[in-house]
Design a protein around this motif. Sequence first.
Motif, PDB file in Angstrom:
ATOM      1  N   SER A 104      13.736   7.140   5.535  1.00  0.00           N
ATOM      2  CA  SER A 104      13.438   6.061   4.602  1.00  0.00           C
ATOM      3  C   SER A 104      12.938   6.663   3.290  1.00  0.00           C
ATOM      4  CB  SER A 104      12.362   5.136   5.180  1.00  0.00           C
ATOM      5  OG  SER A 104      11.111   5.810   5.215  1.00  0.00           O
ATOM      6  N   PRO A 105      13.152   5.981   2.162  1.00  0.00           N
ATOM      7  CA  PRO A 105      12.655   6.499   0.887  1.00  0.00           C
ATOM      8  C   PRO A 105      11.160   6.803   0.913  1.00  0.00           C
ATOM      9  CG  PRO A 105      14.176   4.704   0.493  1.00  0.00           C
ATOM     10  CD  PRO A 105      13.941   4.754   1.984  1.00  0.00           C
ATOM     11  N   HIS A 106      10.388   5.935   1.595  1.00  0.00           N
ATOM     12  CA  HIS A 106       8.947   6.153   1.672  1.00  0.00           C
ATOM     13  C   HIS A 106       8.631   7.442   2.439  1.00  0.00           C
ATOM     14  CE1 HIS A 106       4.662   5.370   2.152  1.00  0.00           C
ATOM     15  NE2 HIS A 106       4.815   5.618   3.444  1.00  0.00           N
ATOM     16  N   ARG A 107       9.303   7.638   3.563  1.00  0.00           N
ATOM     17  CA  ARG A 107       9.041   8.832   4.362  1.00  0.00           C
ATOM     18  C   ARG A 107       9.488  10.093   3.618  1.00  0.00           C
ATOM     19  NH1 ARG A 107      11.437  10.384  10.373  1.00  0.00           N
ATOM     20  NH2 ARG A 107      10.075  12.182  10.717  1.00  0.00           N
ATOM     21  N   SER A 157       9.554  10.568   0.344  1.00  0.00           N
ATOM     22  CA  SER A 157       8.574  10.858  -0.714  1.00  0.00           C
ATOM     23  C   SER A 157       7.283  11.407  -0.141  1.00  0.00           C
ATOM     24  CB  SER A 157       8.292   9.577  -1.516  1.00  0.00           C
ATOM     25  OG  SER A 157       9.458   9.127  -2.164  1.00  0.00           O
ATOM     26  N   TRP A 158       6.819  10.794   0.938  1.00  0.00           N
ATOM     27  CA  TRP A 158       5.580  11.249   1.563  1.00  0.00           C
ATOM     28  C   TRP A 158       5.712  12.692   2.033  1.00  0.00           C
ATOM     29  CZ3 TRP A 158       4.890  12.753   6.715  1.00  0.00           C
ATOM     30  CH2 TRP A 158       3.570  12.991   7.099  1.00  0.00           C
TER      31      TRP A 158
END
Length: 265
Positions: A242-245, A247-248
């Motif tokens: 996922s984009p969030h994962r 980036s994190w």
Amino acid sequence: MSAAPDAIAACAGIVERGDPARFRAVMAAPVAARAVLFPVHAFTLEVARAPHVTKEPMIAEMRLQWWRDALEEIADGQGPRRHEVVEPLAAAVGAEGARTLDAAVVARRGDIVGGEVVAADDLEGFLRGTAGVPLWVAARALGAPAEAEDALIGFGMAGGLARYFAAVPELASSGRAALPAGVDIPALARQARARLAAGAPWRARLGRTASAPMLEAWTAGPILRMAERDPDLVDRGGLALSPHRESWRLLRLAARSRWSAQAIS
């Protein structure tokens, strides 16, 4: 001699348009590393594109030979030919790096005849030339010692395999056989994760600047684990974070001065 800022900016533009993930990895690296990373990545993108801008094998061969000639001129100490990537690349990697990068061009010759990987050895050689060697050349230019070569090439190959697995559906849609027949995807993924783990300690040994090329493999560990657990995801196109994962994970790895084998693989 370092390249002019506008030359580096031109290479950065090529990378941002052609490989946004690598662009993000470079922007997460120390500023001092960007004058090397952007030209090396721009070079690999231009070489990867060369066989696919024409359907004529002879013309494709000539385009790749152009890059081999450009690298040979740098390696022989000649002034680099005027080109938006060649000039900053020469300043970034020097004669030794240019000589080594020839393997990246040779590895793309298979694309001229359709890019079909027909044996496991073909895939291994392809990953070494297109992913392992460029990462090593960039790290060497940033100060990595010779004894890091094998580990960093293996690390780069692992990142390259993760990207390759993720690209299989796109390759198949273009009519290319991306993987050897009967290939053992879980075994390849395990081997690649072992290479990530073997390279991880070099993050601390090299420091943030010299190890900056390693950031390009920031999503490799999770993607390889997914491929190992469910090989069908490779053909289905299910290998993505996922984009969030994403980036994190990039922020977390970029902030750490040392990586554990478990964290990276």
